[in-house]
Enzyme design. Structure first.
Site, mmCIF file in Angstrom:
data_model
loop_
_atom_site.group_PDB
_atom_site.id
_atom_site.type_symbol
_atom_site.label_atom_id
_atom_site.label_comp_id
_atom_site.label_asym_id
_atom_site.label_seq_id
_atom_site.Cartn_x
_atom_site.Cartn_y
_atom_site.Cartn_z
ATOM 1 N N PRO A 128 0.822 -1.214 0.000
ATOM 2 C CG PRO A 128 -0.907 -1.616 1.522
ATOM 3 C CD PRO A 128 0.371 -2.190 1.019
ATOM 4 C CD GLU A 173 7.625 -5.876 -13.966
ATOM 5 O OE1 GLU A 173 6.945 -6.703 -13.365
ATOM 6 O OE2 GLU A 173 8.819 -5.640 -13.671
ATOM 7 C CB ILE A 206 -0.186 -9.384 -5.554
ATOM 8 C CG1 ILE A 206 0.537 -8.506 -4.516
ATOM 9 C CG2 ILE A 206 0.673 -10.569 -5.971
ATOM 10 C CD1 ILE A 206 1.708 -7.681 -5.064
HETATM 11 C C1 LIG Z 1 -3.232 -4.239 -12.516
HETATM 12 C C2 LIG Z 1 -1.975 -4.136 -11.719
HETATM 13 C C3 LIG Z 1 -1.185 -5.270 -11.552
HETATM 14 C C4 LIG Z 1 -0.027 -5.191 -10.774
HETATM 15 N N1 LIG Z 1 0.697 -6.353 -10.555
HETATM 16 C C5 LIG Z 1 1.720 -6.310 -9.639
HETATM 17 C C6 LIG Z 1 2.371 -7.514 -9.239
HETATM 18 O O1 LIG Z 1 2.073 -8.615 -9.730
HETATM 19 N N2 LIG Z 1 3.339 -7.449 -8.292
HETATM 20 C C7 LIG Z 1 3.710 -6.252 -7.727
HETATM 21 O O2 LIG Z 1 4.590 -6.264 -6.879
HETATM 22 N N3 LIG Z 1 3.115 -5.106 -8.105
HETATM 23 C C8 LIG Z 1 2.132 -5.084 -9.028
HETATM 24 N N4 LIG Z 1 1.497 -3.920 -9.387
HETATM 25 C C9 LIG Z 1 1.912 -2.662 -8.749
HETATM 26 C C10 LIG Z 1 2.647 -1.731 -9.703
HETATM 27 O O3 LIG Z 1 3.923 -2.232 -9.993
HETATM 28 C C11 LIG Z 1 2.680 -0.346 -9.032
HETATM 29 O O4 LIG Z 1 1.376 0.164 -9.101
HETATM 30 C C12 LIG Z 1 3.651 0.584 -9.701
HETATM 31 O O5 LIG Z 1 4.973 0.218 -9.443
HETATM 32 C C13 LIG Z 1 3.468 2.040 -9.257
HETATM 33 O O6 LIG Z 1 3.425 2.147 -7.865
HETATM 34 P P1 LIG Z 1 2.262 2.971 -7.138
HETATM 35 O O7 LIG Z 1 0.997 2.459 -7.683
HETATM 36 O O8 LIG Z 1 2.468 2.875 -5.703
HETATM 37 O O9 LIG Z 1 2.436 4.447 -7.629
HETATM 38 P P2 LIG Z 1 3.349 5.566 -6.968
HETATM 39 O O10 LIG Z 1 4.731 5.057 -6.809
HETATM 40 O O11 LIG Z 1 2.674 6.113 -5.786
HETATM 41 O O12 LIG Z 1 3.356 6.638 -8.116
HETATM 42 C C14 LIG Z 1 2.356 7.635 -8.290
HETATM 43 C C15 LIG Z 1 2.829 8.605 -9.358
HETATM 44 O O13 LIG Z 1 4.023 9.260 -8.918
HETATM 45 C C16 LIG Z 1 5.059 9.084 -9.853
HETATM 46 N N5 LIG Z 1 6.351 9.000 -9.177
HETATM 47 C C17 LIG Z 1 6.703 8.250 -8.103
HETATM 48 N N6 LIG Z 1 7.995 8.415 -7.804
HETATM 49 C C18 LIG Z 1 8.497 9.266 -8.726
HETATM 50 C C19 LIG Z 1 9.785 9.822 -8.961
HETATM 51 N N7 LIG Z 1 10.854 9.498 -8.220
HETATM 52 N N8 LIG Z 1 9.939 10.680 -10.000
HETATM 53 C C20 LIG Z 1 8.865 10.990 -10.785
HETATM 54 N N9 LIG Z 1 7.642 10.491 -10.601
HETATM 55 C C21 LIG Z 1 7.455 9.635 -9.594
HETATM 56 C C22 LIG Z 1 4.700 7.819 -10.560
HETATM 57 O O14 LIG Z 1 5.326 7.722 -11.826
HETATM 58 C C23 LIG Z 1 3.202 7.936 -10.659
HETATM 59 O O15 LIG Z 1 2.878 8.756 -11.744
HETATM 60 C C24 LIG Z 1 0.365 -3.950 -10.197
HETATM 61 C C25 LIG Z 1 -0.411 -2.834 -10.409
HETATM 62 C C26 LIG Z 1 -1.584 -2.908 -11.134
HETATM 63 C C27 LIG Z 1 -2.409 -1.677 -11.280
#
Ligand SMILES: Cc1cc2nc3c(=O)[nH]c(=O)nc-3n(C[C@H](O)[C@H](O)[C@H](O)COP(=O)(O)OP(=O)(O)OC[C@H]3O[C@@H](n4cnc5c(N)ncnc54)[C@H](O)[C@@H]3O)c2cc1C
Lengths: 263, 383
Positions: B127, B364, B156
């Protein structure tokens, strides 16, 4: 026990096509493994998987172009493949049933399979005769349009079911060696597995010329000549059935009955 | 330089295309609407070996390269991304077991996945942990010859359908440096204290299962540790080249599916007495869509090929992932535009492609993160 499956690459014609002299324009053709042969192959592979058969060999009459299709057959489980081709065949205008029979009979004589499976027909040429003609040439028993098969290697018998017109089915026993022409629907052909595709690259694909088979060019001279290829004049009539679903359905039923569909 | 595919690769592509057209396409809309995991289709795909194409032959797979896998991913995603992901993600996490696992782990986990008897998942995100993977707070503590896992994983893939997950945990809270002190543990879904809740209402890839996982004092034996204790961050990074290239291939597939659908529609739909494909405005759209798709494909192939050569290609993989996912979104958008009103409802696949494309810019590593990586590599800055 060994099985020989005859496999051909068939062409299917696109909805819109162009005739170019005595052939259909290449651009409107899609080539693939002949649909009936896919079922024949699956039948053979299942016999092998049930340990009723030791080796599944395929034979294809065709130029190098069709090796992709042959690899596909190997990927689906055939053990090795034979491709028959020769300059004399390249030059020939048409390979009729007699010519194909001569080539396949020569292969049967060297391979001596207990069972030969062919498709009922090829989608493109549709002579529907190769399997039966081959049986006659090599003096094997035969059964045509087989839609279920059980093989008893000890009794050396193939028990087959054949679909006749009018919803009648016939069960027949054929002594081995035999040629069976296989109908679509006898099984559900598999997709080539990724492992199968991988292993197929290493399986034997032997190429045989007329000389290799001990045949003279005269053996494959065709007694048929293609004179013309034409698209029949077709008349089509579209009718739109109006009204509620019930009315349209009733109307449709009447039309179909008039056309002889249903009773 | 050689741009052609081998005979074997062409065969893979054709057979996967046959499978996708006959087994996936007719059911795509129904699974999307129902938000249901396509178990039957995944089983059929497993028979064909699509669930573990890169798993070695000795473990029941086909032992295919990353480039071969790229071809497979493109074919499947060009037909339906939701079902395609359900198929190709059924081995998520297994790459770590393959690279760093023990022989015993490989036999126990890789083979059933390759044969379609088990589904796996990779659990990294939480989260409060997305882009910043180093903030993972799920913990695993040693207790005798067991690990005790506590925490929550979010988003996940395969969460409620998976049989086991490779879970990134903090194992040494006192480790120095942001990237130290993490380990990967295999957690089976039938362990006491494990629960998964399906996340519904997704914008796209609705056939694919996504869930929140809760680990409440979940005990797993010592031998479920993958690779080296406390070195998981580096282990995880090892696969980014491969997994990002795979997402790039997803983008290429979506772009291809959408651009082909748009081309077919433009030839068929008539307005002002002629096919809309006669209008230059539409022609230019089609030209752009197909050109971008081809460019994304070449970038992706190169990235895959380099991974297969064993080269370290952080920058290239990020370029491929960022570009191909952007192309997927742009091309799907134009495909809907070309369909007009018909593109706005789910009678045509472009409506799905439009919704499905977006995920490739998020998982990813988001597009922003990919650009950060590319720039960091360009400017020669470290992690
Ligand atoms: C359908 C689906 C399947 C998924 N499957 C998996 C899985 O199998 N296993 C798993 O582990 N995860 C999984 N994920 C998670 C996914 O990898 C994350 O959602 C993703 O890495 C982004 O993280 P967040 O959602 O917390 O966004 P955040 O990290 O909160 O990002 C929010 C926004 O801020 C931007 N941001 C954050 N940091 C920076 C920075 N340093 N510079 C510029 N911009 C930034 C991001 O680009 C984005 O636009 C899945 C997600 C979805 C929606």
């Amino acid at each position: 026990m060994n099985v020989l499956v005859t496999v051909t690459e068939g062409a299917t014609v696109d909805d819109e096509f162009r005739i170019d002299g005595l052939a259909i324009d290449d651009g409107s053709l899609t080539t693939d493994l002949n649909e009936w042969d896919e079922y024949a192959l699956e039948t053979a592979v299942r016999l092998a998987e049930a340990d009723l058969v030791d080796e599944v060999v395929t034979v294809t009459i065709g130029p190098e172009d069709c090796e992709g299709t042959i690899r596909q057959v190997l990927a689906k489980g055939a053990d090795r493949a034979i491709r028959v081709w020769d300059d004399a065949l390249e030059r020939s205008e048409m390979l009729d049933v007699g010519a194909k029979t001569a080539l396949l009979a020569a292969v049967v004589e060297t391979e001596e399979p207990d069972l030969v499976l062919t498709g009922v027909q090829s989608a493109d040429e549709g002579f529907m005769a190769t399997g039966v003609s081959l049986a006659a040439a090599v003096d094997y028993g035969w059964a045509a349009v087989v839609n279920a098969l059980e093989v008893d290697p000890d009794e050396r018998i193939a028990r087959v079911r054949r679909e006749l017109e009018g919803g009648v089915e016939e069960r027949t026993e054929v002594d081995l060696p035999a040629v069976l022409t296989i109908q679509t629907g006898i099984n559900e052909p598999r997709y080539a597995s990724l492992r199968g595709i991988r292993m197929a690259q290493r399986k034997e694909l032997a190429v045989r010329s007329l000389a290799d088979l001990g045949l003279e060019a005269s053996a494959v001279e065709s007694r048929l000549r293609l004179r013309e290829l034409a698209e029949p004049e077709s008349e089509s009539e579209a009718r739109v059935l109006e009204g509620s679903s019930e009315e349209a359905a009733a109307e449709l039923a009447t039309v179909l009955r008039e056309q002889g569909v249903g009773r | 330089m050689e741009f052609g595919l081998s005979e074997e690769q062409r065969q893979i592509r054709e057979e996967v295309r046959r499978f996708a057209e006959a087994e996936i396409e007719p059911h795509a809309q129904a699974y999307d609407v129902a938000e249901e995991f396509p178990h039957e289709i995944v089983e059929r795909a497993a028979e064909m070996g699509l669930t573990g194409s890169y798993i070695p032959m000795e473990y029941g797979g086909a032992g295919y390269s990353i480039l071969d896998t790229t071809l497979i991913v493109e074919e499947l995603f060009a037909v339906d991304p939701g079902i395609a992901l359900s198929i190709v993600a059924s081995s998520f996490g297994c790459e770590a077991i393959l690279e760093f696992g023990t022989d015993e782990q490989k036999a126990r986990f890789l083979e059933p996945v390759a044969l379609g008897e088990m589904i796996s998942g990779a659990a990294i995100s939480e989260p409060d942990t997305g882009s910043d993977v180093s903030s993972v707070s799920t913990t695993a503590e040693r207790d005798g010859d067991e690990w005790v896992v506590n925490g929550t994983k979010m988003w996940i893939t395969n969460g409620t359908v998976g049989d086991f997950f490779v879970v990134l945990c903090k194992t040494d809270p006192d480790a120095e440096g942001r990237y130290n002190g993490f380990s990967q543990l295999i957690v089976e879904a039938d362990r006491d204290g494990f629960s998964a809740e399906k996340i519904t209402g997704k914008l796209g890839i609705r056939a694919s299962d996504t869930a929140e996982l809760v680990f409440d004092d979940v005990r797993v034996p010592e031998e479920n540790l993958v690779g080296t204790e406390n070195a998981a961050f580096l282990q995880q990074m090892h696969f980014f080249d491969q997994t990002r290239t795979a997402v790039a291939a997803q983008g290429v597939g979506i772009a291809r599916g959408a651009s082909e659908a748009a081309l077919a529609y433009a030839e068929e739909r008539e307005q002002f007495g002629r096919p809309i494909g006669d209008f230059q405005a539409i022609q230019h759209k089609l030209a752009d869509m197909h050109t971008k798709t081809e460019a994304a494909r070449l970038l992706t192939y190169k990235s895959a090929w380099k991974v297969d050569q064993g080269e370290d290609i952080t920058r290239l993989a990020s370029m491929a992932k960022e570009y191909a996912s952007r192309v997927a979104v742009e091309v799907a958008n134009e495909a809907v535009q070309i369909h007009g009103g018909a593109g706005y409802v789910n009678d045509f696949p472009v409506e799905r492609f439009y919704r499905d494309a977006k995920i490739t810019q998020i998982y990813e590593g988001t597009s922003e993160i990919q650009k950060n990586i590319i720039a960091r590599e360009l400017l020669g800055k470290g992690l």
